[in-house]
Design a protein around this motif. Structure first.
Motif, short mmCIF file in Angstrom:
data_model
loop_
_atom_site.label_atom_id
_atom_site.label_comp_id
_atom_site.label_asym_id
_atom_site.label_seq_id
_atom_site.Cartn_x
_atom_site.Cartn_y
_atom_site.Cartn_z
N ASP A 75 0.83 -1.20 0.00
CA ASP A 75 0.00 0.00 0.00
C ASP A 75 0.87 1.25 0.00
N ALA A 76 0.29 2.37 -0.42
CA ALA A 76 0.99 3.65 -0.36
C ALA A 76 1.46 3.90 1.07
N GLY A 77 2.70 4.33 1.22
CA GLY A 77 3.26 4.63 2.53
C GLY A 77 4.04 3.48 3.15
N GLU A 78 3.91 2.26 2.61
CA GLU A 78 4.58 1.10 3.21
C GLU A 78 6.03 0.94 2.76
N ALA A 79 6.38 1.43 1.60
CA ALA A 79 7.75 1.31 1.08
C ALA A 79 8.44 2.66 1.14
N PHE A 80 9.47 2.77 1.94
CA PHE A 80 10.27 3.99 2.06
C PHE A 80 9.43 5.22 2.45
N LEU A 106 7.12 -0.05 -7.80
CA LEU A 106 6.22 0.94 -7.20
C LEU A 106 5.63 1.82 -8.30
N GLY A 107 4.31 1.89 -8.33
CA GLY A 107 3.62 2.68 -9.33
C GLY A 107 2.46 1.94 -9.95
N THR A 130 13.18 10.67 -2.84
CA THR A 130 13.13 10.25 -1.44
C THR A 130 13.86 8.92 -1.24
N ILE A 131 13.56 7.96 -2.11
CA ILE A 131 14.20 6.64 -2.03
C ILE A 131 15.71 6.77 -2.24
N LYS A 132 16.10 7.50 -3.25
CA LYS A 132 17.53 7.69 -3.55
C LYS A 132 18.25 8.34 -2.37
N GLY A 133 17.59 9.29 -1.72
CA GLY A 133 18.17 9.94 -0.55
C GLY A 133 18.40 8.95 0.58
N THR A 134 17.42 8.07 0.82
CA THR A 134 17.56 7.05 1.87
C THR A 134 18.70 6.09 1.54
N LEU A 135 18.74 5.61 0.30
CA LEU A 135 19.80 4.68 -0.11
C LEU A 135 21.18 5.32 -0.02
N SER A 136 21.28 6.59 -0.37
CA SER A 136 22.57 7.30 -0.28
C SER A 136 22.99 7.48 1.17
N VAL A 192 13.18 -0.73 -7.37
CA VAL A 192 14.31 -0.77 -6.44
C VAL A 192 14.58 -2.24 -6.17
N SER A 193 15.81 -2.68 -6.40
CA SER A 193 16.10 -4.10 -6.21
C SER A 193 17.45 -4.31 -5.55
#
Length: 198
Positions: A75-80, A106-107, A130-136, A192-193
């Motif tokens: 669901d929206a909000g569950e990933a990152f 996602l999408g 947002t995801i890229k920021g977390t991974l970085s 994202v994998s």
């Protein structure tokens, strides 16, 4: 046994509070897997202990990749913590029966039989950043690539983590040779994998 003087005792207690965050035990480091509790090399039995065995879809490819994939809706909000829905995937090698790749698409909304991809390029970009920021934050600066730009990829990064590679990409009408009849019919998503490199 030597007595600790009052000044030293206060210093020792202060250091313990700082190190433990006021708790009795030191907190373990946050699980920095893209899907907490999951890593490449585990068996499907180990996966099901974490995720449950009530997956929403499975696909066997015994011709091209020789894998079986299990998918779970997100669901929206569950990933990152992003406001986009989709699904988690876990891909196992059919011969070794170990997890070789896992992550998110996602999408996508709708069913696996009739998916639609309603998110705009701007919404995908905001979520991807947002995801890229977390991974970085977790893994340091990734390596940017433009090699898939002609296939609808808007941005692509990879991180080498010990034996694994983290890959993050987003795009509109991904991997297609032609434009879809309607925007929502094209693969407009973030992938994202985490894949084993060996």
């Amino acid at each position: 046994m030597k007595k600790v003087k009052n000044g030293n005792w206060i210093l020792v207690m202060s250091m313990l509070v700082i190190l433990t965050g006021c708790n009795d035990e030191i907190q373990p480091e946050q699980d920095k897997s893209i899907i907490p509790g999951i890593k490449t090399g585990i068996t499907s039995e180990e996966l099901f202990k974490v995720m449950g065995d009530d997956y929403d879809n499975s696909v066997t490819d015994d011709f091209y990749k020789n894998t079986i994939e299990y998918d779970y809706y997100v669901d929206a909000g569950e990933a990152f913590d992003i406001d986009i829905e989709g699904y988690m995937f876990f891909e196992f090698d059919l011969q070794t029966e170990i997890l070789i790749t896992f992550g998110y698409h996602l999408g996508q909304s709708g069913s696996f039989d009739a998916p639609v991809y309603p998110y705009s390029e701007e919404e995908l970009k905001i979520a991807y950043d947002t995801i890229k920021g977390t991974l970085s934050e977790w893994y340091g600066d990734g390596n940017q690539s433009n090699e898939n730009a002609e296939y609808g990829v808007k941005e692509e990064y990879a991180w080498q983590i010990e034996e694994d590679q983290i890959w993050a990409v987003y795009g509109v009408n991904l991997w297609a040779m032609d434009e879809p009849a309607a925007y929502e019919s094209g693969l407009n998503e973030i992938v994202v994998s985490c894949s084993s490199r060996f």
